[in-house]
Design an enzyme around this catalytic site. Sequence first.
Site, PDB file in Angstrom:
ATOM      1  N   CYS A 285       0.843  -1.209   0.000  1.00 55.10           N
ATOM      2  CA  CYS A 285       0.000   0.000   0.000  1.00 55.10           C
ATOM      3  C   CYS A 285       0.868   1.245   0.000  1.00 55.10           C
ATOM      4  O   CYS A 285       0.882   1.997  -0.966  1.00 55.10           O
ATOM      5  CB  CYS A 285      -0.887  -0.008   1.235  1.00 55.10           C
ATOM      6  SG  CYS A 285      -1.919  -1.450   1.284  1.00 55.10           S
TER       7      CYS A 285
HETATM    8  N1  SAJ Z   1       6.718   2.718   8.383  1.00 58.65           N
HETATM    9  C1  SAJ Z   1       7.814   3.503   8.754  1.00 58.65           C
HETATM   10  N2  SAJ Z   1       7.613   4.519   9.628  1.00 58.65           N
HETATM   11  C2  SAJ Z   1       6.357   4.783  10.141  1.00 58.65           C
HETATM   12  C3  SAJ Z   1       5.262   3.977   9.744  1.00 58.65           C
HETATM   13  C4  SAJ Z   1       5.469   2.949   8.870  1.00 58.65           C
HETATM   14  O1  SAJ Z   1       8.946   3.279   8.302  1.00 58.65           O
HETATM   15  O2  SAJ Z   1       6.239   5.713  10.949  1.00 58.65           O
HETATM   16  C5  SAJ Z   1       6.920   1.639   7.413  1.00 58.65           C
HETATM   17  C6  SAJ Z   1       6.535   0.294   7.962  1.00 58.65           C
HETATM   18  O3  SAJ Z   1       7.629  -0.323   8.610  1.00 58.65           O
HETATM   19  C7  SAJ Z   1       6.141  -0.466   6.707  1.00 58.65           C
HETATM   20  C8  SAJ Z   1       5.583   0.624   5.807  1.00 58.65           C
HETATM   21  O4  SAJ Z   1       6.050   1.868   6.323  1.00 58.65           O
HETATM   22  O5  SAJ Z   1       7.259  -1.047   6.095  1.00 58.65           O
HETATM   23  C9  SAJ Z   1       4.055   0.637   5.760  1.00 58.65           C
HETATM   24  O6  SAJ Z   1       3.582   0.567   7.087  1.00 58.65           O
HETATM   25  P1  SAJ Z   1       2.070   1.070   7.389  1.00 58.65           P
HETATM   26  O7  SAJ Z   1       1.597   0.553   8.664  1.00 58.65           O
HETATM   27  O8  SAJ Z   1       1.994   2.531   7.207  1.00 58.65           O
HETATM   28  O9  SAJ Z   1       1.264   0.437   6.148  1.00 58.65           O
HETATM   29  P2  SAJ Z   1       0.483  -0.937   5.942  1.00 58.65           P
HETATM   30  O10 SAJ Z   1       0.528  -1.173   4.493  1.00 58.65           O
HETATM   31  O11 SAJ Z   1       0.841  -2.033   6.833  1.00 58.65           O
HETATM   32  O12 SAJ Z   1      -0.996  -0.589   6.376  1.00 58.65           O
HETATM   33  C10 SAJ Z   1      -1.453   0.608   5.929  1.00 58.65           C
HETATM   34  C11 SAJ Z   1      -2.429   1.068   6.997  1.00 58.65           C
HETATM   35  N3  SAJ Z   1      -1.591   1.437   8.118  1.00 58.65           N
HETATM   36  C12 SAJ Z   1      -1.884   2.326   9.056  1.00 58.65           C
HETATM   37  O13 SAJ Z   1      -2.824   3.069   8.935  1.00 58.65           O
HETATM   38  C13 SAJ Z   1      -1.012   2.356  10.276  1.00 58.65           C
HETATM   39  C14 SAJ Z   1      -3.238   2.071   6.364  1.00 58.65           C
HETATM   40  O14 SAJ Z   1      -2.399   3.105   5.916  1.00 58.65           O
HETATM   41  C15 SAJ Z   1      -4.034   1.475   5.231  1.00 58.65           C
HETATM   42  O15 SAJ Z   1      -5.323   1.171   5.707  1.00 58.65           O
HETATM   43  C16 SAJ Z   1      -3.414   0.215   4.693  1.00 58.65           C
HETATM   44  O16 SAJ Z   1      -2.051   0.406   4.657  1.00 58.65           O
HETATM   45  C17 SAJ Z   1      -3.962  -0.029   3.293  1.00 58.65           C
HETATM   46  O17 SAJ Z   1      -4.314  -1.177   3.051  1.00 58.65           O
HETATM   47  O18 SAJ Z   1      -4.056   0.896   2.514  1.00 58.65           O
END
Ligand code: SAJ
Length: 447
Positions: free
Chosen positions: A284
């Site tokens: 995503c």
């Molecule tokens: N990450 C960082 N720093 C941060 C947050 C995340 O480096 O502060 C990295 C994570 O380690 C990971 C990537 O970014 O590798 C994505 O992490 P994420 O939690 O933002 O994304 P996803 O794909 O696991 O889930 C996200 C959902 N996450 C949250 O809202 C916390 C949301 O954005 C969406 O509902 C989902 O993708 C989707 O399916 O679109």
Amino acid sequence: MIITIIPMLGEMCAMKLIERIKNKEVSVAVIGMGYVGLPLMLRIAESGFKVTGIDLDINKVNMINQGNSYIEYINDEDIKSLVTNNRLDVKNNYNILEEYDVIIICVPTPITINNKPDLSYVKQAIETITNHLRSNHLIVLESTTFPGTTDEIILPILSQTEFKVGKDFFLGFSPERVDPGNIKYEIKNTSKLVSGITEKCTNLIYTFYSQFIDDVYKTSNTKIAEMSKLLENTFRNVNIALVNQLSLFCNVVGIDVWEVIEAASTKSFGYMPFYPGPGIGGHCIPIDPLYLTWKANEYDFLFSLVEISNYINNNMPNIVINRLKDILNNFGKALSGAKIMLLGMSYKKNISDIRESPGLKIFKQLQKNGASVMYNDPFVDEIDIDNKKHISQNLNENILNDCDCTVILTSHSSYDYKWILKNSTAVFDTRNATKDIKQYREKIVKL
Ligand code: SAJ
């Protein structure tokens, strides 16, 4: 008289469908049994609807029908009880679509090798639905995509039939909002956007989702909902890029970026913490913003902020490699010939998904630099690097002692970080996972 009857017939169809939805008499088909479709199907079944999942992967179909989950944060029991009570089943063909009133599409929307949107899975599902389309079908796309997909790509395909949207069948877009591994927010208590091609479509979709989700919000058209989803994920992408780049500058000026973020997080309003890391994974956050830049390019609009953010995030694995070289240099060692243990291959903690994981890129790059690389990940038994399989190494004192550096890439909660520090020569902590360990601080280098 006949002219006036026809609109009334459409009205009556929609009203009857609304009543059947409210009485939970409609049958539902969810296409795509991934991290979006499976929990959605379970929630819809739990709420009292009869649901069938459709997936072309026979292994997934068999596992679910036997009451087994292949997603670590979905329990077997949750599936087993619904299957046993005949509230859900999964099939691996589309032939049954006429039997179902509501069809929800949760298939992947990846990018092609040249970074363009890949709607092939969506189009395959829609073309199949078109072959089985009948009056009173309610069709909803949940897969993340660029604005215009529902009304400019999907609707024309369905309109090749004799059925009219908003009269015979109903079509809309409702973006998924699943946060893999999040135990606080599930389908029921995660607010949901809904949209339709016509007002009647929107009302039907709103009524349907309101049967099993606490807060449902309508947008005035499908493009708004499609763009809103891209904003949600692009917001994360660019803010992660901000703190990634800040971490690089803090490293130059000798300031602890993790304490800076902790301090900024004390602000009561107008701030939300993001954290640096070895790069961004999942299908995503690294992918969805490319749907936005691609659509922008169609209008000769350079969405420069997202282009730069993608560069910063995609460069983090290289930053990790270079920082590792510096750490080994301090021991008079080169990366070539060094023994490196990587902890965590999944793209974020406490899940098994390795799609787009930066850990894979770092593993491959370290090997290219002549290092002897091993990994451990309690959620990931094996990885494939350049068609060569590598299995997760069990951790013990000797294995860690024998390595020149242990790199924490994914901060799984199950790791005993104090034990890891105690038995490692040096620890490169890219997630600040060791922040609460007071001992062995001299062994730690943070991103
Ligand atoms: N990450 C960082 N720093 C941060 C947050 C995340 O480096 O502060 C990295 C994570 O380690 C990971 C990537 O970014 O590798 C994505 O992490 P994420 O939690 O933002 O994304 P996803 O794909 O696991 O889930 C996200 C959902 N996450 C949250 O809202 C916390 C949301 O954005 C969406 O509902 C989902 O993708 C989707 O399916 O679109």
